[in-house]
Design an enzyme around this catalytic site. Structure first.
Site, PDB file in Angstrom:
ATOM      1  N   CYS A   1       2.274  -1.599  -4.640  1.00 54.77           N
ATOM      2  CA  CYS A   1       2.750  -1.330  -5.971  1.00 54.77           C
ATOM      3  C   CYS A   1       3.865  -2.055  -5.994  1.00 54.77           C
ATOM      4  CB  CYS A   1       3.040   0.181  -6.332  1.00 54.77           C
ATOM      5  SG  CYS A   1       3.793   0.757  -7.675  1.00 54.77           S
TER       6      CYS A   1
ATOM      7  N   GLU B   1       3.459   4.906   3.247  1.00 51.46           N
ATOM      8  CA  GLU B   1       4.281   4.019   2.370  1.00 51.46           C
ATOM      9  C   GLU B   1       5.708   4.077   3.280  1.00 51.46           C
ATOM     10  OE1 GLU B   1       5.561   5.324  -1.868  1.00 51.46           O
ATOM     11  OE2 GLU B   1       7.358   4.603  -1.221  1.00 51.46           O
TER      12      GLU B   1
HETATM   13  S1  SF4 Z   1       3.652   6.489  -7.622  1.00 49.23           S
HETATM   14 FE1  SF4 Z   1       3.813   4.880  -6.129  1.00 49.23          FE
HETATM   15  S2  SF4 Z   1       1.941   3.886  -6.609  1.00 49.23           S
HETATM   16 FE2  SF4 Z   1       2.169   5.109  -8.419  1.00 49.23          FE
HETATM   17  S3  SF4 Z   1       3.526   3.674  -9.700  1.00 49.23           S
HETATM   18 FE3  SF4 Z   1       4.829   5.106  -8.615  1.00 49.23          FE
HETATM   19  S4  SF4 Z   1       5.450   3.797  -6.717  1.00 49.23           S
HETATM   20 FE4  SF4 Z   1       3.503   2.692  -7.833  1.00 49.23          FE
END
Ligand code: SF4
Length: 284
Positions: A93, A123
């Protein structure tokens, strides 16, 4: 039975993009694997496996094109993929990539980095690899003293505090402030890198929880952000349950309930939410 469904329930932007892009890859590549579960959701994984994506636990098992999921990967993993001469489809992301960039820049400038997050979460494991050796993952308040001691021992005077994107917003504020107060002789920079999708979803969960007799939180039991939603719902509503799918929902739990709130984590597909709504409505 009145139902209040969270507007933010279900896939976030990062997860939606990763799942859609992974599906596109299968049309373009012969052999494709994904390092770790693309999202913490069994149905999504099954669906992707059925179209030919192989899920692997270690990069050593990789062949063809390797998908990096939305949670990101460690620096070492990128290196190994390069050494193995494999193709890479990086679906980390953009918000997670941004934290990696911030961490690398501050680390190069000699900062000690505190990542407030869940130690075992992929993460956090990926992000900390970009933070250099002067770094620490702080998960709970009771670790603050230990973190302060490590920082003091390092003799580093510039400290950066960042967050895992799905960490509890209020908890982050509390921990960051306590740390700042304990490190008055240091230059403490706080970057609240919690994803706004997470914050908005948590706020909406609070609002709905206050209005209903019972909250149903939908999401995989391994999903960190779903776990936070469940904790929040229990704080603001007298009854809260966490189910992975409609099969797990026992309608007897709705006995005596007039108004129910439904919220789902960022890795929950809309089909799972729809099935729960149908089941709740069947109660009358
Ligand atoms: S929750 Fe995690 S994967 Fe989803 S938009 Fe936010 S940062 Fe990105």
């Amino acid at each position: 039975m009145e139902i209040i469904l969270g507007k933010t329930a279900g896939f976030c932007f990062g997860v939606k993009t990763a799942v859609e892009e992974a599906k596109k890859q299968i049309k373009e590549n012969e052999e494709i694997c994904c390092l770790g579960e693309i999202v913490h959701n069994k149905n999504v994984i099954k669906d992707l496996e059925s179209i030919g994506i192989k899920f692997i636990k270690n990069v050593e098992e990789a062949k063809g094109t390797v998908i990096i999921r939305a949670h990101g990967a460690t620096k070492d993993t990128y290196k190994k993929i390069e050494q193995m001469d494999l193709k890479i489809k990086d679906l980390t992301c953009p918000k997670v990539l941004k934290i990696h960039k911030i961490a690398e820049e501050y680390s190069k400038d000699g900062f000690f980095i505190i990542l407030i997050g869940i130690k075992e979460h992929p993460e956090a494991v990926a992000t900390i690899s970009f933070c250099g050796e002067n770094s620490y993952i702080l998960q709970e308040k009771d670790e603050i003293e230990q973190a302060v001691e490590i920082i003091k021992k390092s003799k580093i005077s510039n400290i950066l505090i960042v967050a895992q994107t799905t960490y509890n917003s209020k908890k982050f504020d509390d921990i960051a402030q306590i740390l700042k107060n304990k490190l008055v002789d240091k230059n403490v920079v706080i970057q609240k890198t919690i994803c706004n999708a997470t914050e908005i979803r948590q706020k909406e969960t609070i609002e709905i929880s206050k209005q209903v007799d019972m909250m149903i939180i939908i999401g995989d039991k391994k999903s960190s952000n779903t776990s936070k939603l469940y904790d929040i719902s229990k704080e603001y509503c007298k009854k809260g349950i966490w189910v992975e799918n409609a099969d797990e929902l026992d309608l007897e739990q709705l006995d005596g309930i007039n108004k129910v709130g439904i919220m789902a984590g960022a890795s929950t597909p809309k089909e799972d939410i729809e099935k729960i709504i149908i089941k709740v409505k069947s109660k009358g």
